[in-house]
Design a protein around this motif. Structure first.
Motif, PDB file in Angstrom:
ATOM      1  N   GLU A  66      23.638  17.283 -48.476  1.00 35.99           N
ATOM      2  CA  GLU A  66      23.814  17.131 -47.042  1.00 35.99           C
ATOM      3  C   GLU A  66      25.249  17.464 -46.687  1.00 35.99           C
ATOM      4  OE1 GLU A  66      23.361  13.139 -45.565  1.00 35.99           O
ATOM      5  OE2 GLU A  66      24.113  12.256 -47.424  1.00 35.99           O
ATOM      6  N   ALA A  67      25.425  18.147 -45.584  1.00 40.98           N
ATOM      7  CA  ALA A  67      26.754  18.441 -45.061  1.00 40.98           C
ATOM      8  C   ALA A  67      27.085  17.372 -44.030  1.00 40.98           C
ATOM      9  CB  ALA A  67      26.796  19.823 -44.435  1.00 40.98           C
ATOM     10  N   LEU A  68      28.113  16.600 -44.276  1.00 43.38           N
ATOM     11  CA  LEU A  68      28.462  15.501 -43.389  1.00 43.38           C
ATOM     12  C   LEU A  68      29.143  16.027 -42.129  1.00 43.38           C
ATOM     13  CD1 LEU A  68      27.912  13.979 -46.053  1.00 43.38           C
ATOM     14  CD2 LEU A  68      29.777  12.445 -45.449  1.00 43.38           C
ATOM     15  N   ASP A  69      28.568  15.696 -40.977  1.00 43.97           N
ATOM     16  CA  ASP A  69      29.245  16.052 -39.738  1.00 43.97           C
ATOM     17  C   ASP A  69      30.349  15.031 -39.470  1.00 43.97           C
ATOM     18  OD1 ASP A  69      27.955  13.772 -38.782  1.00 43.97           O
ATOM     19  OD2 ASP A  69      26.435  14.904 -37.676  1.00 43.97           O
ATOM     20  N   GLU A  70      31.137  15.276 -38.444  1.00 39.72           N
ATOM     21  CA  GLU A  70      32.304  14.423 -38.187  1.00 39.72           C
ATOM     22  C   GLU A  70      31.928  12.971 -37.903  1.00 39.72           C
ATOM     23  OE1 GLU A  70      36.046  14.627 -35.158  1.00 39.72           O
ATOM     24  OE2 GLU A  70      35.434  16.493 -36.147  1.00 39.72           O
ATOM     25  N   ASP A 122      38.631   6.073 -50.851  1.00 33.98           N
ATOM     26  CA  ASP A 122      39.722   6.514 -49.991  1.00 33.98           C
ATOM     27  C   ASP A 122      39.625   7.984 -49.606  1.00 33.98           C
ATOM     28  OD1 ASP A 122      41.987   5.859 -48.537  1.00 33.98           O
ATOM     29  OD2 ASP A 122      43.372   6.413 -50.139  1.00 33.98           O
ATOM     30  N   GLY A 123      38.418   8.529 -49.625  1.00 37.46           N
ATOM     31  CA  GLY A 123      38.220   9.875 -49.102  1.00 37.46           C
ATOM     32  C   GLY A 123      38.487  10.993 -50.077  1.00 37.46           C
ATOM     33  N   GLY A 124      38.539  10.708 -51.376  1.00 36.28           N
ATOM     34  CA  GLY A 124      38.761  11.760 -52.360  1.00 36.28           C
ATOM     35  C   GLY A 124      37.520  12.601 -52.591  1.00 36.28           C
ATOM     36  N   GLU A 125      37.653  13.583 -53.461  1.00 38.72           N
ATOM     37  CA  GLU A 125      36.553  14.488 -53.783  1.00 38.72           C
ATOM     38  C   GLU A 125      36.291  14.441 -55.280  1.00 38.72           C
ATOM     39  OE1 GLU A 125      36.904  17.829 -50.286  1.00 38.72           O
ATOM     40  OE2 GLU A 125      37.849  18.266 -52.202  1.00 38.72           O
ATOM     41  N   TRP A 126      35.051  14.718 -55.662  1.00 37.70           N
ATOM     42  CA  TRP A 126      34.717  14.718 -57.081  1.00 37.70           C
ATOM     43  C   TRP A 126      33.470  15.548 -57.321  1.00 37.70           C
ATOM     44  CZ3 TRP A 126      33.484  10.956 -53.643  1.00 37.70           C
ATOM     45  CH2 TRP A 126      32.162  10.533 -53.587  1.00 37.70           C
ATOM     46  N   TRP A 127      33.385  16.057 -58.534  1.00 37.69           N
ATOM     47  CA  TRP A 127      32.162  16.715 -58.983  1.00 37.69           C
ATOM     48  C   TRP A 127      31.387  15.707 -59.823  1.00 37.69           C
ATOM     49  CZ3 TRP A 127      30.642  21.703 -57.720  1.00 37.69           C
ATOM     50  CH2 TRP A 127      29.387  22.069 -58.245  1.00 37.69           C
ATOM     51  N   GLY A 128      30.129  15.493 -59.456  1.00 35.98           N
ATOM     52  CA  GLY A 128      29.262  14.606 -60.221  1.00 35.98           C
ATOM     53  C   GLY A 128      28.376  15.426 -61.133  1.00 35.98           C
ATOM     54  N   ALA A 129      28.518  15.240 -62.451  1.00 35.34           N
ATOM     55  CA  ALA A 129      27.773  16.027 -63.435  1.00 35.34           C
ATOM     56  C   ALA A 129      26.846  15.108 -64.229  1.00 35.34           C
ATOM     57  CB  ALA A 129      28.736  16.745 -64.388  1.00 35.34           C
ATOM     58  N   GLY A 130      25.676  15.629 -64.555  1.00 35.39           N
ATOM     59  CA  GLY A 130      24.706  14.853 -65.312  1.00 35.39           C
ATOM     60  C   GLY A 130      23.494  14.513 -64.460  1.00 35.39           C
ATOM     61  N   PRO A 131      22.413  14.054 -65.094  1.00 43.23           N
ATOM     62  CA  PRO A 131      21.186  13.744 -64.353  1.00 43.23           C
ATOM     63  C   PRO A 131      21.406  12.656 -63.301  1.00 43.23           C
ATOM     64  CG  PRO A 131      20.764  13.835 -66.716  1.00 43.23           C
ATOM     65  CD  PRO A 131      22.244  13.862 -66.545  1.00 43.23           C
ATOM     66  N   GLY A 132      21.027  12.954 -62.064  1.00 42.74           N
ATOM     67  CA  GLY A 132      21.136  11.976 -60.993  1.00 42.74           C
ATOM     68  C   GLY A 132      22.528  11.768 -60.440  1.00 42.74           C
ATOM     69  N   ALA A 133      23.530  12.466 -60.970  1.00 44.41           N
ATOM     70  CA  ALA A 133      24.905  12.263 -60.506  1.00 44.41           C
ATOM     71  C   ALA A 133      25.079  12.794 -59.085  1.00 44.41           C
ATOM     72  CB  ALA A 133      25.886  12.961 -61.445  1.00 44.41           C
ATOM     73  N   HIS A 134      25.964  12.140 -58.328  1.00 44.85           N
ATOM     74  CA  HIS A 134      26.306  12.563 -56.972  1.00 44.85           C
ATOM     75  C   HIS A 134      27.708  13.162 -56.962  1.00 44.85           C
ATOM     76  CE1 HIS A 134      23.235  10.164 -54.445  1.00 44.85           C
ATOM     77  NE2 HIS A 134      22.819  10.184 -55.701  1.00 44.85           N
ATOM     78  N   HIS A 169      33.041   9.855 -40.333  1.00 44.93           N
ATOM     79  CA  HIS A 169      33.827   8.739 -39.780  1.00 44.93           C
ATOM     80  C   HIS A 169      33.199   7.401 -40.158  1.00 44.93           C
ATOM     81  CE1 HIS A 169      36.178   6.297 -37.058  1.00 44.93           C
ATOM     82  NE2 HIS A 169      35.051   5.829 -36.542  1.00 44.93           N
ATOM     83  N   ILE A 170      31.892   7.297 -40.032  1.00 45.35           N
ATOM     84  CA  ILE A 170      31.206   6.051 -40.381  1.00 45.35           C
ATOM     85  C   ILE A 170      31.471   5.689 -41.841  1.00 45.35           C
ATOM     86  CG2 ILE A 170      28.922   5.038 -40.775  1.00 45.35           C
ATOM     87  CD1 ILE A 170      27.984   6.581 -38.268  1.00 45.35           C
ATOM     88  N   GLU A 171      31.345   6.680 -42.719  1.00 44.60           N
ATOM     89  CA  GLU A 171      31.574   6.412 -44.129  1.00 44.60           C
ATOM     90  C   GLU A 171      33.031   6.057 -44.403  1.00 44.60           C
ATOM     91  OE1 GLU A 171      29.953   9.145 -46.867  1.00 44.60           O
ATOM     92  OE2 GLU A 171      27.907   8.863 -46.117  1.00 44.60           O
ATOM     93  N   ASP A 172      33.928   6.709 -43.689  1.00 39.95           N
ATOM     94  CA  ASP A 172      35.354   6.426 -43.849  1.00 39.95           C
ATOM     95  C   ASP A 172      35.640   4.963 -43.531  1.00 39.95           C
ATOM     96  OD1 ASP A 172      37.875   7.440 -44.542  1.00 39.95           O
ATOM     97  OD2 ASP A 172      38.443   7.638 -42.447  1.00 39.95           O
ATOM     98  N   VAL A 173      35.099   4.490 -42.422  1.00 35.91           N
ATOM     99  CA  VAL A 173      35.303   3.089 -42.035  1.00 35.91           C
ATOM    100  C   VAL A 173      34.670   2.155 -43.057  1.00 35.91           C
ATOM    101  CG1 VAL A 173      34.764   1.342 -40.290  1.00 35.91           C
ATOM    102  CG2 VAL A 173      35.504   3.630 -39.586  1.00 35.91           C
ATOM    103  N   MET A 174      33.430   2.452 -43.461  1.00 38.25           N
ATOM    104  CA  MET A 174      32.710   1.593 -44.403  1.00 38.25           C
ATOM    105  C   MET A 174      33.462   1.411 -45.710  1.00 38.25           C
ATOM    106  SD  MET A 174      28.811   2.993 -43.947  1.00 38.25           S
ATOM    107  CE  MET A 174      28.280   2.114 -45.409  1.00 38.25           C
ATOM    108  N   LEU A 175      34.068   2.469 -46.199  1.00 38.18           N
ATOM    109  CA  LEU A 175      34.702   2.432 -47.513  1.00 38.18           C
ATOM    110  C   LEU A 175      36.150   1.954 -47.451  1.00 38.18           C
ATOM    111  CD1 LEU A 175      33.235   5.746 -48.935  1.00 38.18           C
ATOM    112  CD2 LEU A 175      32.564   3.423 -49.550  1.00 38.18           C
TER     113      LEU A 175
END
Length: 394
Positions: free
Chosen positions: A324-328, A280-292, A332-338
């Motif tokens: 990567e810095a997501l452009d608008e 739903d468009g939230g934010e998070w810090w991914g910590a640890g090997p391979g985390a996003h 939008h594509i990711e917003d719809v997908m999720l």
């Protein structure tokens, strides 16, 4: 075994949100597993693959990353959700998972009522383990069950006995966890309709308030993919997967579970808030090997191998492999997908005029329905969710 190295410097991030009402979370990746399951392509390592890395070194590097993360954010927002995944976090034991939560608290503030989840393998849990988690401040446990059918577990290379996940769920409940999830996998070669229904019924009877269920996917590079390629095992059949999903949905609905995301069902109040943040468009810090991680429209991913992760820590660097810095348009594509995967649906106002016209066709075709100003997948639409997204985006 060669290891990757940190190659990117993460740009400055703002603590502000793309959607200010959304919570901020922290995901911690534990890369350790006792054995590798045949279907798994996650960033995990067995003892033979670690090349000297160990949980103590990983925890030290995690503390460094969290300290650097807080500094990089400037004014870190309060943490609404924590999710410790893997891998097999329960291999750390209650003491190790307590240390993980303590490390987060050293540099971040947990908001009142924060949801704190850890994944666990049933074989590495016990009543004492769950008691320790409750004392540490964990509020939710997610257990890998997959199936109660022995031949299905064998096909998946799972090491736990058929009843152990159910016993672990009951132990977690007895320890005071109100929120317990069991993960199922459906569509394994050799599984029958009855196998899946019995597994779902067993999960319900164990008293959990959340069930996640995923269709088996044959991922390239896994032992399962090699067996399928050699003809030792058939690939999952799409029609069978669709029927199994319908059976599972019906059984859970009969027991009072509602779907709130295409692959997740819960009793009222049992939704996983951390995962909703992803969708739903939230934010998070991914910590640890391979985390996003994802903050301020920037997505990044850490180096994968625990040795490379520790090497970045030793240098006092964030262990970022790239970003990567997501452009608008991409956002939008990711917003719809999720968001279309959620029962709350996708606001029609978020779509462009051409996309709204395509949504009207999906409604006419019985794949979407309107709920106020939102577009929600129908039962048939859930079976074709990926196709619905492709059609919407044109």
């Amino acid at each position: 075994m060669g290891v990757d190295a940190a190659v990117a410097e993460l740009p400055e991030l703002a603590a502000g949100r793309r959607r200010p009402s959304q919570p901020f979370g922290i995901y911690v990746h534990v890369p350790f597993c006792a054995v590798r399951c045949g279907y798994c392509d996650f960033n995990t390592y067995t003892p033979a693959e670690l090349g000297g890395a160990n949980p103590d070194g990983w925890l030290s590097a995690l503390r460094t990353e969290l300290r650097l993360a807080a500094a990089h954010l400037g004014e870190p927002p309060d943490v609404q959700t924590v999710f410790v995944g893997g891998g097999t976090p329960s291999l750390l034991g209650a003491a190790g998972l307590t240390a993980v939560l303590d490390a987060i608290r050293e540099d971040f503030t947990l908001a009142p009522g924060a949801e704190v989840t850890t994944e666990s393998n049933p074989e590495s849990t016990s009543p004492r383990f769950f008691d320790g988690l409750r004392r540490a401040g964990y509020t939710r446990v997610s257990l890998g069950m997959q199936s109660t059918a022995p031949h299905v577990l064998a096909a998946l290379d799972r090491v736990h006995s058929p009843g152990r996940a159910l016993d672990a769920a009951r132990e977690a409940r007895e320890a005071g966890f109100d929120h317990v999830n069991l993960d199922l996998i459906y569509g394994t070669p050799g599984e029958t309709d009855d196998d899946l229904v019995r597994s779902a019924s067993s999960a319900v009877e164990a008293g959990v308030d959340h069930v996640s269920a995923y269709a088996l996917i044959v991922e390239d590079g896994t032992a399962l993919a090699r067996r399928v390629r050699r003809g030792e095992m058939p690939a999952p059949d799409d029609d069978v997967l669709a029927r199994r999903y319908e059976l599972l949905d019906r059984r859970l609905a009969d027991a009072g579970f509602d779907w709130y995301e295409v692959s997740n069902w819960s009793r009222p109040g049992g939704q996983c808030r951390h995962n909703i943040g992803y969708w739903d468009g939230g934010e998070w810090w991914g910590a640890g090997p391979g985390a996003h991680g994802y903050v301020d429209s920037v997505r990044w991913w850490n180096v994968k191998h625990p040795n490379a992760y520790a090497a970045a820590s030793d240098k006092g660097e964030l262990p970022v492999a790239d970003f990567e810095a997501l452009d608008e348009p991409t956002a939008h594509i990711e917003d719809v997908m999720l968001r279309v995967r959620l029962r709350t649906g996708l606001p029609a106002a978020a779509l462009s005029a051409p996309e709204r016209r395509r949504a009207e066709r999906a409604v006419a075709d019985g794949l979407l329905r309107t709920d106020g100003d939102a577009l929600v997948l129908t039962d048939r639409g859930r079976l074709l969710a990926d196709a619905v997204v492709r059609d919407l985006l044109g």
